[in-house]
Design an enzyme around this catalytic site. Structure first.
Site, PDB file in Angstrom:
ATOM      1  N   CYS A  98       4.849  13.448  -4.610  1.00 47.08           N
ATOM      2  CA  CYS A  98       6.294  13.204  -4.575  1.00 47.08           C
ATOM      3  C   CYS A  98       6.854  13.035  -3.166  1.00 47.08           C
ATOM      4  CB  CYS A  98       7.040  14.314  -5.309  1.00 47.08           C
ATOM      5  SG  CYS A  98       6.834  15.954  -4.587  1.00 47.08           S
ATOM      6  N   CYS A 117      -1.255   5.221 -10.496  1.00 47.94           N
ATOM      7  CA  CYS A 117      -0.857   4.127  -9.615  1.00 47.94           C
ATOM      8  C   CYS A 117      -1.658   4.125  -8.320  1.00 47.94           C
ATOM      9  CB  CYS A 117       0.630   4.226  -9.293  1.00 47.94           C
ATOM     10  SG  CYS A 117       1.695   4.275 -10.750  1.00 47.94           S
ATOM     11  N   THR A 128      -5.020   3.562  -5.926  1.00 48.42           N
ATOM     12  CA  THR A 128      -6.121   2.611  -5.839  1.00 48.42           C
ATOM     13  C   THR A 128      -7.298   3.250  -5.107  1.00 48.42           C
ATOM     14  OG1 THR A 128      -5.265   1.657  -3.780  1.00 48.42           O
ATOM     15  CG2 THR A 128      -4.558   0.640  -5.847  1.00 48.42           C
ATOM     16  N   HIS A 141      -1.625  -5.879   4.504  1.00 42.74           N
ATOM     17  CA  HIS A 141      -0.958  -4.596   4.300  1.00 42.74           C
ATOM     18  C   HIS A 141      -0.729  -3.886   5.639  1.00 42.74           C
ATOM     19  CE1 HIS A 141      -2.200  -5.140   0.079  1.00 42.74           C
ATOM     20  NE2 HIS A 141      -1.190  -4.332  -0.197  1.00 42.74           N
ATOM     21  N   HIS A 142       0.035  -2.818   5.581  1.00 45.78           N
ATOM     22  CA  HIS A 142       0.373  -2.018   6.754  1.00 45.78           C
ATOM     23  C   HIS A 142      -0.875  -1.345   7.331  1.00 45.78           C
ATOM     24  CE1 HIS A 142       0.055   1.558   4.149  1.00 45.78           C
ATOM     25  NE2 HIS A 142       0.656   0.796   3.244  1.00 45.78           N
ATOM     26  N   LYS A 147      -2.904   1.730   5.465  1.00 49.86           N
ATOM     27  CA  LYS A 147      -3.588   1.605   4.168  1.00 49.86           C
ATOM     28  C   LYS A 147      -5.069   1.913   4.348  1.00 49.86           C
ATOM     29  CE  LYS A 147      -4.132  -1.403   0.151  1.00 49.86           C
ATOM     30  NZ  LYS A 147      -3.733  -0.315  -0.765  1.00 49.86           N
TER      31      LYS A 147
END
Length: 252
Positions: free
Chosen positions: A9, A85, A87, A142-143, A146
């Site tokens: 969270c 969610c 990966t 991507h940033h 990652k």
């Protein structure tokens, strides 16, 4: 009302989900799980899932692959749906997810964006028309934080392409050396830098023409909206393995 426990969270995606959930009148976060116990959005936060003692309807995970076993165990114990969610799962973990989906509803997608999953279905439709005369390459950006490469979304798009081709194909990650490209190669190239949210470009390169199908995520909110829609979708489902294609139906 669908009550959600949000694992991870206080991560980037967890905070994005917490900040937009008020736009969904029938969704509510009742608890979070994170090593960082700072409560920024009013719900209680637990350091690990074993400590959670709050009633809920759906467990939503945006964390890391190593949390998988505890999330599945908790969900099976409570007979509740699980949305994954994250990966970077190993082949063994993917098999465990499939096995566990016989006991509870599990929703897993490498990308929760509605747009990316529309692109995925478009690729399934157009690839059989183009494959014979076109080479196929995927570029993902991507940033710089990652941790997995290629991205789960790039692999999702590659799987969509490969599933629509009768011939055996091979994923090639990057390219180096002096050998020429084989026609049955599906190239994937990963770029990392700055704060790129997520860009994916699929290139069909033919003789004298190029077709490019591109998706650019401008904000993490696109993934958060998709994840929250999945919470509504999965709540009353029977055991099984679900993904975004079950939510998005295109007649193409």
């Amino acid at each position: 009302m669908t009550n959600i426990i949000l694992n991870g969270c206080n991560g980037k995606m967890g905070q994005t989900i917490s900040s937009i959930i008020s736009k969904f009148e029938d969704l509510n976060i009742v608890a979070g799980i994170d090593k960082n116990l700072e409560s920024k959005f009013g719900y209680p936060i637990f350091q690990d899932i074993a400590s959670v003692n709050i009633q809920y309807d759906v467990l939503l995970d945006f964390s890391r692959p190593d949390a998988l076993e505890s999330l599945i165990d908790y969900s099976i114990k409570n007979s509740k749906p699980l949305i994954l969610c994250t990966t970077g799962y190993t082949p063994e973990q993917l098999k465990y997810i499939e096995y566990s989906s016989k006991k509870i509803p599990i929703f897993r997608s490498a990308n929760m964006s509605m747009g990316v999953n529309v692109v995925s279905q478009i690729l399934k439709a157009v690839t059989p028309l183009l494959y014979e005369d076109f080479d196929i390459e995927i570029i993902e950006k991507h940033h710089n934080e990652k941790v997995d490469a290629p991205s789960g979304t790039a692999l999702l798009l590659a799987d969509s392409i490969r599933s629509s081709i009768k011939e055996d194909t091979k994923i090639v990650n990057g390219r180096s050396g002096s050998s020429k490209r084989n026609h049955n190669d599906i190239g994937i190239h990963a770029i990392r830098g700055g704060n790129i949210v997520g860009d994916h470009e699929t290139i069909f390169a033919g003789s004298g023409e190029i077709i490019e199908i591109t998706h650019k995520a401008l904000s993490r909110e696109v993934f958060a909206f998709g994840a929250l829609k999945a919470c509504k979708f999965i709540k009353d489902k029977t055991p099984g393995l679900y993904d975004m294609s079950n939510m998005i139906k295109l007649n193409i």
